[in-house]
Design a protein around this motif. Structure first.
Motif, PDB file in Angstrom:
ATOM      1  N   MET A  68      -3.094   0.224 -28.856  1.00  0.00           N
ATOM      2  CA  MET A  68      -2.781  -1.159 -28.511  1.00  0.00           C
ATOM      3  C   MET A  68      -3.557  -1.402 -27.298  1.00  0.00           C
ATOM      4  SD  MET A  68       1.029  -2.565 -27.640  1.00  0.00           S
ATOM      5  CE  MET A  68       1.535  -2.743 -29.028  1.00  0.00           C
ATOM      6  N   GLU A  69      -3.867  -2.753 -27.229  1.00  0.00           N
ATOM      7  CA  GLU A  69      -4.941  -3.112 -26.309  1.00  0.00           C
ATOM      8  C   GLU A  69      -3.747  -4.233 -25.511  1.00  0.00           C
ATOM      9  OE1 GLU A  69      -7.939  -3.120 -25.548  1.00  0.00           O
ATOM     10  OE2 GLU A  69      -8.047  -1.593 -27.089  1.00  0.00           O
ATOM     11  N   PRO A  70      -4.048  -4.457 -24.041  1.00  0.00           N
ATOM     12  CA  PRO A  70      -3.372  -5.277 -23.246  1.00  0.00           C
ATOM     13  C   PRO A  70      -3.449  -6.726 -23.682  1.00  0.00           C
ATOM     14  CG  PRO A  70      -4.795  -3.969 -21.820  1.00  0.00           C
ATOM     15  CD  PRO A  70      -5.047  -3.635 -23.514  1.00  0.00           C
ATOM     16  N   THR A  71      -2.277  -7.613 -23.666  1.00  0.00           N
ATOM     17  CA  THR A  71      -2.315  -8.795 -24.023  1.00  0.00           C
ATOM     18  C   THR A  71      -2.757  -9.696 -23.064  1.00  0.00           C
ATOM     19  OG1 THR A  71      -0.150  -9.459 -23.058  1.00  0.00           O
ATOM     20  CG2 THR A  71      -0.100  -8.554 -25.510  1.00  0.00           C
ATOM     21  N   GLU A  72      -3.272 -11.017 -23.289  1.00  0.00           N
ATOM     22  CA  GLU A  72      -3.819 -11.841 -22.498  1.00  0.00           C
ATOM     23  C   GLU A  72      -2.770 -12.188 -21.457  1.00  0.00           C
ATOM     24  OE1 GLU A  72      -5.533 -16.451 -22.661  1.00  0.00           O
ATOM     25  OE2 GLU A  72      -5.605 -15.328 -24.420  1.00  0.00           O
ATOM     26  N   THR A  73      -1.459 -12.243 -21.717  1.00  0.00           N
ATOM     27  CA  THR A  73      -0.478 -12.519 -20.920  1.00  0.00           C
ATOM     28  C   THR A  73      -0.317 -11.635 -19.775  1.00  0.00           C
ATOM     29  OG1 THR A  73       0.816 -13.647 -22.583  1.00  0.00           O
ATOM     30  CG2 THR A  73       2.045 -12.793 -20.827  1.00  0.00           C
ATOM     31  N   GLN A  74      -0.631 -10.305 -20.238  1.00  0.00           N
ATOM     32  CA  GLN A  74      -0.615  -9.296 -19.102  1.00  0.00           C
ATOM     33  C   GLN A  74      -1.728  -9.288 -18.141  1.00  0.00           C
ATOM     34  OE1 GLN A  74      -0.373  -6.067 -22.231  1.00  0.00           O
ATOM     35  NE2 GLN A  74       1.554  -5.332 -21.229  1.00  0.00           N
ATOM     36  N   TYR A  75      -2.973  -9.550 -18.881  1.00  0.00           N
ATOM     37  CA  TYR A  75      -4.074  -9.643 -17.923  1.00  0.00           C
ATOM     38  C   TYR A  75      -3.570 -10.857 -16.943  1.00  0.00           C
ATOM     39  CZ  TYR A  75      -7.144  -6.418 -20.210  1.00  0.00           C
ATOM     40  OH  TYR A  75      -7.629  -5.136 -20.595  1.00  0.00           O
TER      41      TYR A  75
ATOM     42  N   LEU B  12      -3.070 -12.478  -5.013  1.00  0.00           N
ATOM     43  CA  LEU B  12      -2.376 -12.592  -4.035  1.00  0.00           C
ATOM     44  C   LEU B  12      -2.051 -11.104  -3.263  1.00  0.00           C
ATOM     45  CD1 LEU B  12       0.471 -14.358  -5.873  1.00  0.00           C
ATOM     46  CD2 LEU B  12      -1.274 -15.429  -4.355  1.00  0.00           C
ATOM     47  N   GLU B  13      -2.890 -10.217  -3.663  1.00  0.00           N
ATOM     48  CA  GLU B  13      -2.892  -8.952  -3.130  1.00  0.00           C
ATOM     49  C   GLU B  13      -1.516  -8.164  -3.068  1.00  0.00           C
ATOM     50  OE1 GLU B  13      -4.972  -9.451   0.912  1.00  0.00           O
ATOM     51  OE2 GLU B  13      -6.535  -9.670  -0.097  1.00  0.00           O
ATOM     52  N   LEU B  14      -0.897  -8.525  -4.023  1.00  0.00           N
ATOM     53  CA  LEU B  14       0.408  -7.781  -4.241  1.00  0.00           C
ATOM     54  C   LEU B  14       0.433  -6.698  -5.242  1.00  0.00           C
ATOM     55  CD1 LEU B  14       2.312 -11.236  -4.538  1.00  0.00           C
ATOM     56  CD2 LEU B  14       2.338  -9.582  -2.660  1.00  0.00           C
ATOM     57  N   LEU B  15      -0.755  -6.106  -5.559  1.00  0.00           N
ATOM     58  CA  LEU B  15      -0.615  -4.975  -6.576  1.00  0.00           C
ATOM     59  C   LEU B  15      -1.265  -3.834  -5.794  1.00  0.00           C
ATOM     60  CD1 LEU B  15      -0.134  -4.593  -9.413  1.00  0.00           C
ATOM     61  CD2 LEU B  15      -2.524  -5.036  -9.993  1.00  0.00           C
ATOM     62  N   GLU B  16      -0.312  -2.526  -5.633  1.00  0.00           N
ATOM     63  CA  GLU B  16      -1.051  -1.454  -5.043  1.00  0.00           C
ATOM     64  C   GLU B  16      -1.445  -0.647  -6.180  1.00  0.00           C
ATOM     65  OE1 GLU B  16       2.524  -0.266  -2.806  1.00  0.00           O
ATOM     66  OE2 GLU B  16       1.770  -1.683  -1.066  1.00  0.00           O
ATOM     67  N   TYR B  17      -0.856  -0.622  -7.276  1.00  0.00           N
ATOM     68  CA  TYR B  17      -1.257   0.490  -8.033  1.00  0.00           C
ATOM     69  C   TYR B  17      -0.903  -0.164  -9.508  1.00  0.00           C
ATOM     70  CZ  TYR B  17      -1.017   4.773 -10.986  1.00  0.00           C
ATOM     71  OH  TYR B  17      -1.194   5.729 -11.815  1.00  0.00           O
ATOM     72  N   ARG B  18      -1.814   0.252 -10.589  1.00  0.00           N
ATOM     73  CA  ARG B  18      -1.632  -0.129 -12.132  1.00  0.00           C
ATOM     74  C   ARG B  18      -2.077   0.939 -12.998  1.00  0.00           C
ATOM     75  NH1 ARG B  18      -6.527  -4.292 -12.168  1.00  0.00           N
ATOM     76  NH2 ARG B  18      -7.931  -3.011 -12.963  1.00  0.00           N
ATOM     77  N   LEU B  19      -1.377   1.105 -13.842  1.00  0.00           N
ATOM     78  CA  LEU B  19      -1.596   1.826 -14.949  1.00  0.00           C
ATOM     79  C   LEU B  19      -1.332   1.516 -16.410  1.00  0.00           C
ATOM     80  CD1 LEU B  19      -2.700   4.880 -15.817  1.00  0.00           C
ATOM     81  CD2 LEU B  19      -0.382   5.722 -15.582  1.00  0.00           C
ATOM     82  N   TYR B  20      -2.100   1.360 -17.386  1.00  0.00           N
ATOM     83  CA  TYR B  20      -1.940   1.048 -18.712  1.00  0.00           C
ATOM     84  C   TYR B  20      -1.557   2.018 -19.671  1.00  0.00           C
ATOM     85  CZ  TYR B  20      -2.202  -1.697 -23.035  1.00  0.00           C
ATOM     86  OH  TYR B  20      -1.794  -2.260 -24.190  1.00  0.00           O
ATOM     87  N   ASP B  21      -0.543   1.999 -20.311  1.00  0.00           N
ATOM     88  CA  ASP B  21      -0.085   3.088 -21.178  1.00  0.00           C
ATOM     89  C   ASP B  21      -0.337   2.328 -22.650  1.00  0.00           C
ATOM     90  OD1 ASP B  21       1.211   4.609 -22.997  1.00  0.00           O
ATOM     91  OD2 ASP B  21       2.717   4.943 -21.852  1.00  0.00           O
ATOM     92  N   GLU B  22      -1.623   3.051 -23.407  1.00  0.00           N
ATOM     93  CA  GLU B  22      -2.061   2.592 -24.384  1.00  0.00           C
ATOM     94  C   GLU B  22      -0.807   2.655 -25.800  1.00  0.00           C
ATOM     95  OE1 GLU B  22      -5.710   4.163 -25.705  1.00  0.00           O
ATOM     96  OE2 GLU B  22      -6.674   3.192 -23.850  1.00  0.00           O
ATOM     97  N   GLU B  23      -0.112   3.584 -25.606  1.00  0.00           N
ATOM     98  CA  GLU B  23       1.122   3.963 -26.598  1.00  0.00           C
ATOM     99  C   GLU B  23       2.269   3.097 -26.608  1.00  0.00           C
ATOM    100  OE1 GLU B  23       2.608   7.666 -26.677  1.00  0.00           O
ATOM    101  OE2 GLU B  23       0.575   8.863 -26.472  1.00  0.00           O
ATOM    102  N   THR B  24       2.475   2.536 -25.217  1.00  0.00           N
ATOM    103  CA  THR B  24       3.760   1.716 -25.388  1.00  0.00           C
ATOM    104  C   THR B  24       3.327   0.229 -25.324  1.00  0.00           C
ATOM    105  OG1 THR B  24       3.784   1.597 -22.985  1.00  0.00           O
ATOM    106  CG2 THR B  24       5.202   3.266 -24.423  1.00  0.00           C
ATOM    107  N   GLY B  25       1.966  -0.212 -24.800  1.00  0.00           N
ATOM    108  CA  GLY B  25       1.353  -1.390 -24.308  1.00  0.00           C
ATOM    109  C   GLY B  25       1.844  -2.102 -23.027  1.00  0.00           C
ATOM    110  N   TYR B  26       2.640  -0.983 -22.410  1.00  0.00           N
ATOM    111  CA  TYR B  26       3.146  -1.635 -20.952  1.00  0.00           C
ATOM    112  C   TYR B  26       2.198  -1.319 -19.860  1.00  0.00           C
ATOM    113  CZ  TYR B  26       7.756  -1.136 -23.344  1.00  0.00           C
ATOM    114  OH  TYR B  26       8.810  -1.097 -24.296  1.00  0.00           O
ATOM    115  N   TRP B  27       2.188  -2.187 -18.870  1.00  0.00           N
ATOM    116  CA  TRP B  27       1.455  -1.850 -17.455  1.00  0.00           C
ATOM    117  C   TRP B  27       2.369  -1.320 -16.674  1.00  0.00           C
ATOM    118  CZ3 TRP B  27      -3.571  -1.880 -16.155  1.00  0.00           C
ATOM    119  CH2 TRP B  27      -4.530  -2.599 -16.891  1.00  0.00           C
TER     120      TRP B  27
END
Length: 61
Positions: free
Chosen positions: A1-8, A17-32
């Motif tokens: 599953m690819e990330p959605t435009e909304t997620q991007y 806004l420099e409010l993101l310290e870490y991110r990880l995308y899970d291809e199986e669930t589609g969740y960040w």
């Protein structure tokens, strides 16, 4: 599953806004999985719909 435009859009806004310290995308669930400096919601998930939810709301598949 690819990330959605909304997620991007959300990821880009948090980075701008420099409010993101870490991110990880899970291809199986589609969740960040994200980590922010917020004391209220330091770890959250961005669902494919764009909803941002705490880890307790995400059920293991």
């Amino acid at each position: 599953m690819e990330p959605t435009e909304t997620q991007y859009l959300i990821i880009n806004a948090l980075e701008t806004l420099e409010l993101l310290e870490y991110r990880l995308y899970d291809e199986e669930t589609g969740y960040w999985r994200i980590q922010t400096p917020s004391p209220v919601l330091p770890v959250a998930y961005i669902l494919p719909t764009g909803d941002i939810v705490p880890p307790e709301w995400v059920l293991e598949p």
